[in-house]
Design a protein around this motif. Structure first.
Motif, PDB file in Angstrom:
ATOM      1  N   UNK A   1     -10.524   0.555  -5.731  1.00  0.00           N
ATOM      2  CA  UNK A   1     -10.122  -0.842  -5.840  1.00  0.00           C
ATOM      3  C   UNK A   1      -9.583  -1.400  -4.517  1.00  0.00           C
ATOM      4  N   UNK A   2      -9.849  -0.704  -3.403  1.00  0.00           N
ATOM      5  CA  UNK A   2      -9.268  -1.087  -2.115  1.00  0.00           C
ATOM      6  C   UNK A   2      -9.559  -2.537  -1.743  1.00  0.00           C
ATOM      7  N   UNK A   3     -10.844  -2.893  -1.694  1.00  0.00           N
ATOM      8  CA  UNK A   3     -11.210  -4.224  -1.222  1.00  0.00           C
ATOM      9  C   UNK A   3     -10.757  -5.305  -2.189  1.00  0.00           C
ATOM     10  N   UNK A   4     -10.702  -4.995  -3.480  1.00  0.00           N
ATOM     11  CA  UNK A   4     -10.237  -5.982  -4.466  1.00  0.00           C
ATOM     12  C   UNK A   4      -8.729  -6.214  -4.335  1.00  0.00           C
ATOM     13  N   UNK A   5      -7.962  -5.131  -4.048  1.00  0.00           N
ATOM     14  CA  UNK A   5      -6.532  -5.304  -3.789  1.00  0.00           C
ATOM     15  C   UNK A   5      -6.333  -6.139  -2.529  1.00  0.00           C
ATOM     16  N   UNK A   6      -7.113  -5.863  -1.507  1.00  0.00           N
ATOM     17  CA  UNK A   6      -7.029  -6.628  -0.270  1.00  0.00           C
ATOM     18  C   UNK A   6      -7.308  -8.110  -0.539  1.00  0.00           C
ATOM     19  N   UNK A   7      -8.296  -8.391  -1.379  1.00  0.00           N
ATOM     20  CA  UNK A   7      -8.610  -9.776  -1.723  1.00  0.00           C
ATOM     21  C   UNK A   7      -7.455 -10.434  -2.470  1.00  0.00           C
ATOM     22  N   UNK A   8      -6.817  -9.690  -3.384  1.00  0.00           N
ATOM     23  CA  UNK A   8      -5.672 -10.235  -4.117  1.00  0.00           C
ATOM     24  C   UNK A   8      -4.536 -10.588  -3.171  1.00  0.00           C
ATOM     25  N   UNK A   9      -4.246  -9.698  -2.229  1.00  0.00           N
ATOM     26  CA  UNK A   9      -3.171  -9.944  -1.277  1.00  0.00           C
ATOM     27  C   UNK A   9      -3.472 -11.170  -0.424  1.00  0.00           C
ATOM     28  N   UNK A  10      -4.708 -11.294   0.025  1.00  0.00           N
ATOM     29  CA  UNK A  10      -5.072 -12.438   0.868  1.00  0.00           C
ATOM     30  C   UNK A  10      -4.998 -13.758   0.109  1.00  0.00           C
ATOM     31  N   UNK A  11      -5.106 -13.695  -1.217  1.00  0.00           N
ATOM     32  CA  UNK A  11      -5.000 -14.898  -2.033  1.00  0.00           C
ATOM     33  C   UNK A  11      -3.557 -15.232  -2.402  1.00  0.00           C
TER      34      UNK A  11
ATOM     35  N   UNK B   1     -15.496 -12.567  -2.839  1.00  0.00           N
ATOM     36  CA  UNK B   1     -14.606 -12.289  -3.957  1.00  0.00           C
ATOM     37  C   UNK B   1     -14.218 -13.601  -4.620  1.00  0.00           C
ATOM     38  N   UNK B   2     -14.226 -13.592  -5.939  1.00  0.00           N
ATOM     39  CA  UNK B   2     -13.792 -14.770  -6.684  1.00  0.00           C
ATOM     40  C   UNK B   2     -12.285 -14.951  -6.519  1.00  0.00           C
ATOM     41  N   UNK B   3     -11.805 -16.146  -6.787  1.00  0.00           N
ATOM     42  CA  UNK B   3     -10.360 -16.381  -6.806  1.00  0.00           C
ATOM     43  C   UNK B   3      -9.806 -15.779  -8.090  1.00  0.00           C
ATOM     44  N   UNK B   4      -8.876 -14.834  -7.954  1.00  0.00           N
ATOM     45  CA  UNK B   4      -8.301 -14.176  -9.120  1.00  0.00           C
ATOM     46  C   UNK B   4      -7.321 -15.078  -9.851  1.00  0.00           C
ATOM     47  N   UNK B   5      -6.832 -14.615 -10.999  1.00  0.00           N
ATOM     48  CA  UNK B   5      -5.918 -15.442 -11.796  1.00  0.00           C
ATOM     49  C   UNK B   5      -4.542 -15.630 -11.156  1.00  0.00           C
ATOM     50  N   UNK B   6      -4.146 -14.719 -10.239  1.00  0.00           N
ATOM     51  CA  UNK B   6      -2.794 -14.757  -9.679  1.00  0.00           C
ATOM     52  C   UNK B   6      -2.853 -15.200  -8.218  1.00  0.00           C
ATOM     53  N   UNK B   7      -2.217 -16.325  -7.925  1.00  0.00           N
ATOM     54  CA  UNK B   7      -2.254 -16.866  -6.561  1.00  0.00           C
ATOM     55  C   UNK B   7      -0.871 -17.273  -6.052  1.00  0.00           C
TER      56      UNK B   7
ATOM     57  N   UNK C   1      -1.080 -17.950 -15.639  1.00  0.00           N
ATOM     58  CA  UNK C   1      -1.046 -17.002 -14.526  1.00  0.00           C
ATOM     59  C   UNK C   1      -0.432 -17.611 -13.273  1.00  0.00           C
ATOM     60  N   UNK C   2      -0.524 -18.926 -13.146  1.00  0.00           N
ATOM     61  CA  UNK C   2       0.039 -19.596 -11.967  1.00  0.00           C
ATOM     62  C   UNK C   2       1.551 -19.466 -11.887  1.00  0.00           C
ATOM     63  N   UNK C   3       2.196 -19.110 -13.009  1.00  0.00           N
ATOM     64  CA  UNK C   3       3.657 -18.969 -13.017  1.00  0.00           C
ATOM     65  C   UNK C   3       4.107 -17.549 -12.676  1.00  0.00           C
ATOM     66  N   UNK C   4       3.190 -16.592 -12.667  1.00  0.00           N
ATOM     67  CA  UNK C   4       3.567 -15.192 -12.442  1.00  0.00           C
ATOM     68  C   UNK C   4       3.967 -15.007 -10.981  1.00  0.00           C
TER      69      UNK C   4
ATOM     70  N   UNK D   1      -0.451 -15.620  -0.132  1.00  0.00           N
ATOM     71  CA  UNK D   1       0.248 -15.618   1.166  1.00  0.00           C
ATOM     72  C   UNK D   1       1.761 -15.606   1.049  1.00  0.00           C
ATOM     73  N   UNK D   2       2.291 -15.865  -0.145  1.00  0.00           N
ATOM     74  CA  UNK D   2       3.745 -15.879  -0.320  1.00  0.00           C
ATOM     75  C   UNK D   2       4.345 -14.532  -0.671  1.00  0.00           C
ATOM     76  N   UNK D   3       3.559 -13.455  -0.658  1.00  0.00           N
ATOM     77  CA  UNK D   3       4.075 -12.131  -1.005  1.00  0.00           C
ATOM     78  C   UNK D   3       5.226 -11.721  -0.090  1.00  0.00           C
ATOM     79  N   UNK D   4       6.293 -11.191  -0.725  1.00  0.00           N
ATOM     80  CA  UNK D   4       7.448 -10.721   0.039  1.00  0.00           C
ATOM     81  C   UNK D   4       7.790  -9.260  -0.249  1.00  0.00           C
TER      82      UNK D   4
END
Length: 535
Positions: A136-146, A113-119, A77-80, A148-151
């Motif tokens: 799934x609002x807060x869970x999506x928010x947690x994914x985004x916060x994990x 929130x736990x650290x998800x598989x995609x970071x 997952x770290x490669x995704x 930081x390189x999202x473009x």
């Protein structure tokens, strides 16, 4: 005395930048075969294999949810880098989960929130699924916060408007591409003003402006931390599309935002943005960028639009919508197209515009990058005679969508007539083959049956065979999408093999399954075996 034999080069003895270019030509199936070659290949290619996680069918999704694949995902997952969430199972599997640490009613409540598989994500695409509203609002928010390189962010799922605003303006500081496909209600002015300064493309299909003090569930600037006084600069913005209802405050919202942009902005519009073209303040702000949205309705529209175009000496982009453009507007476009980069004609049965006019534009506009006039030309298509009447001034075309009329010889015609038709087609394809920046090429379109008035497949079109010049497209090494649907083309297995071998970037070929003659069993078998995504 003999010289020692030099070792044979392998993929990974090549310079890194070279073999990474080679890998761009391999699809997921190719990569999955390559990782089985050796441990070295496996170690190097696994990151490329897992770079994009997306699914095209239910069978792929079913295989992905098996225990074996999930165990493999945990390791890779770290490669995704690009994640598409297309089903509720993927949402629940991919998003960080909530853990309650303390729950004492009336005293204290603490959850994390736990650290998800995609970071390490660079792109996140949230597709619609039924029953998703605010679940799934807060869970999506947690994914985004994990991540930081999202473009890049695509939202096509119902979420709390405030959470959506937080995602966009607070938690993705490096956001470059935003596609807000789902409807959104909130303070549009605050959202635009607080977009990250590195934003390049903005697509907001259906936004509804609600000022401060609206209902609790709507996005308000104060709740989202948006500044009411500071306007960020958006000098990197290139593409801006917005549609919906701005509650009568179109100029108040859009003009300040447009003033925060720079000359990098080269496209405003699309069908969703056409409702703003009647506001003089907005059209004036757009004219500063050389952008023109013409008002194509009403009996005086032709003269009004012609005057607007003629007075704009910095004209670089024209988007026209609706079927009432007349000969005065056409003449103004042709006479003021030297600096034109984009011409997008939306709609059909436009009076006054002929194929010869499009050829005049192609022969004059040295900077033209995009020419789209597919529906317009149901009646007034550009002909082979038009195309070959003069040289094209531009070599920078990236997107072309035209219906080309070419009388073809019948199968029972003389050999001379058949060869003459093929020679003409080859000359036409040679014109397109010189446009080496082309990424999208659509060269067919539905024709109107003069007897019934119904739409049907175009008969007077390019064969697209090797005998008629398909190989003239050999230099289109950047071509990603070739659209030949609604054409009575003659593409067979030899042509498909040539396309696959010579157009390495082509990911989509559209038109193999809807031609007048159903594809042969050989063609169907080749597509299923080699390119199942070509339709």
């Amino acid at each position: 005395m003999t010289c020692p034999t030099a070792p044979s080069p392998t993929l990974f003895t090549l310079p890194t930048e070279v073999y990474e270019i080679i890998l761009l030509f391999l699809n997921q199936h190719d990569l999955s075969q390559c990782i089985r070659v050796s441990r070295a290949w496996n170690k190097t290619l696994i990151p490329h294999l897992w770079c994009t996680l997306s699914f095209r069918s239910r069978s792929q999704l079913k295989r992905f949810m098996t225990d074996k694949v999930q165990q493999t995902l945990a390791k890779n997952a770290k490669y995704v880098r690009e994640l598409h969430l297309v089903h509720k199972l993927l949402y629940h599997q991919s998003l960080p989960s909530r853990q309650i640490l303390i729950s004492e009613p009336g005293i204290a409540h603490l959850d994390v929130f736990t650290i998800g598989p995609f970071t390490n994500l660079h792109a996140l695409v949230l597709h619609h699924w039924r029953g998703s509203r605010y679940v799934i609002d807060e869970r999506v928010l947690a994914l985004v916060r994990q991540n930081p390189g999202l473009k890049r962010l695509v939202i096509n799922v119902e979420m709390d408007p405030k959470v959506q605003m937080d995602l966009i303006i607070k938690y993705i500081p490096n956001l470059q591409d935003l596609d807000l496909t789902v409807s959104w209600r909130g303070d549009v002015k605050a959202l635009l003003e607080n977009l990250p300064e590195c934003i390049r493309t903005v697509k907001m299909r259906d936004v509804h402006h609600l000022g401060p003090g609206t209902a609790r569930k709507e996005a308000s600037p104060s709740e989202s931390g948006a500044s009411l006084t500071t306007m960020k600069r958006h000098h990197a913005l290139e593409f801006f599309q917005i549609g919906g209802n701005l509650a009568g405050k179109e100029a108040e919202i859009l003009v300040p935002f447009l003033k925060s942009c720079s000359q990098s902005l080269h496209t405003f519009g699309g069908k969703e943005s056409s409702c703003y073209n009647q506001n003089e303040k907005i059209t004036s702000a757009l004219s500063d960028f050389g952008l023109v949205w013409t008002d194509l309705t009403g009996t005086s529209a032709d003269a009004k639009n012609a005057r607007s175009i003629s007075l704009n000496s910095n004209l670089t982009s024209i988007n026209t919508f609706a079927p009432n453009i007349g000969p005065l507007t056409v003449a103004a476009i042709v006479n003021n197209c030297e600096r034109l980069e984009t011409l997008n004609i939306i709609g059909y049965t436009i009076r006054g515009l002929m194929g010869s006019h499009l050829q005049a534009i192609l022969s004059t506009a040295t900077r033209l990058r995009s020419l789209q006039a597919h529906w317009l030309l149901c009646g007034y298509k550009i002909s082979a005679m038009d195309i070959l009447s003069s040289d094209w001034a531009t070599t920078s075309l990236e997107h072309v969508d035209l219906k080309i009329h070419i009388p073809r010889a019948a199968d029972d015609d003389t050999a001379t007539a058949i060869q003459s038709s093929r020679d003409t087609q080859r000359q036409v394809l040679r014109r397109f083959g010189r446009q080496t920046n082309l990424r999208i090429l659509a060269i067919g379109g539905m024709a109107v049956n003069p007897t019934t008035g119904n739409f049907g497949v175009q008969l007077s079109c390019l064969d697209m065979t090797l005998e008629s010049g398909l190989d003239e497209l050999r230099d289109l090494q950047n071509l990603e999408f070739l659209d030949i649907h609604h054409m009575d083309h003659r593409v067979g297995v030899p042509e498909l093999e040539w396309i696959a071998a010579n157009l390495p970037q082509l990911s989509r070929l559209h038109g193999m399954l809807d031609s007048l003659t159903p594809p042969s069993p050989e063609v169907q078998e080749w597509l299923q075996t080699h390119r199942p995504t070509w339709t």
